[in-house]
Enzyme design. Sequence first.
Site, PDB file in Angstrom:
ATOM      1  CB  ILE A 165      61.307  20.165  43.233  1.00 57.58           C
ATOM      2  CG1 ILE A 165      61.116  20.282  44.752  1.00 57.58           C
ATOM      3  CG2 ILE A 165      62.333  19.099  42.919  1.00 57.58           C
ATOM      4  CD1 ILE A 165      60.610  18.988  45.401  1.00 57.58           C
ATOM      5  CB  SER A 166      63.647  25.086  45.301  1.00 57.17           C
ATOM      6  OG  SER A 166      63.045  26.076  44.500  1.00 57.17           O
ATOM      7  CD  GLN A 167      70.431  24.216  46.278  1.00 62.33           C
ATOM      8  OE1 GLN A 167      70.819  24.930  45.370  1.00 62.33           O
ATOM      9  NE2 GLN A 167      71.256  23.585  47.092  1.00 62.33           N
ATOM     10  N   PRO A 168      66.734  21.641  48.579  1.00 59.43           N
ATOM     11  CG  PRO A 168      66.670  19.486  49.488  1.00 59.43           C
ATOM     12  CD  PRO A 168      67.130  20.249  48.282  1.00 59.43           C
TER      13      PRO A 168
ATOM     14  NE  ARG B  63      63.614  18.323  47.532  1.00 58.56           N
ATOM     15  CZ  ARG B  63      64.568  18.194  46.606  1.00 58.56           C
ATOM     16  NH1 ARG B  63      65.336  17.104  46.581  1.00 58.56           N
ATOM     17  NH2 ARG B  63      64.763  19.141  45.707  1.00 58.56           N
TER      18      ARG B  63
END
Length: 214
Positions: A63-66, A37
């Site tokens: 970027i979306s959180q995991p 990431r």
Amino acid sequence: MLDTFKHKGQRNRLVEELLDRGITDETVLEAIRRVPRHLFVQGVFQSEAYVNKPLPISSGQTISQPLTVAIQSQLLRLKKRMKVLEIGTGSGYQAAVLSEMGMRVFSVEIDQKLHREAKRRLEDLEYPVKLHHGDGSQGWPLHQPYERIIVTAASPSIPEPLKQQLEIGGILVIPVGSLKTQQMQVVTRLSRYEYEIETLTHFQFVPLKGKFGF
């Protein structure tokens, strides 16, 4: 930047956190364990790449959180080699996770800069994702039908073109609501005209752009 032992250790800790947060799909967890990431975020934020939170990327997007990536991926109920359409390539991270899971990934991005950067990044990492610069709210008719569709931006409603490009028996996962808050919806196509919709918990995504977006 090399994928160091430090990064692998950070990813392992992230996966443990996702397990604690209710992610049970081993294929999803293993993909997140493998995808670097830190290579999908801007340099100044790389030290935070494995913290469970969204981070800024180009063009004012995130970027979306995991955890969000893991939840959406798990909701798709994927099997190897499924044909998946992603709406909103962004940094390319979600596409990389899906590719790492063994999916045939098609991804559309409306922002030309993001599309160009994701294309270069995914090619460098040798993820065989097919990318398209265009209005994702209208899907990608060229390669329809899709077994699964994932939308990584908030939509005011479920875009009709995406429903039509989903094969019978297929699943669409999309956050639907206002600009401030959305609920994740899982749409299953039962027949040519019938769809089953399950509505889940609240999320907050950047807005979907295009004809059927905000």
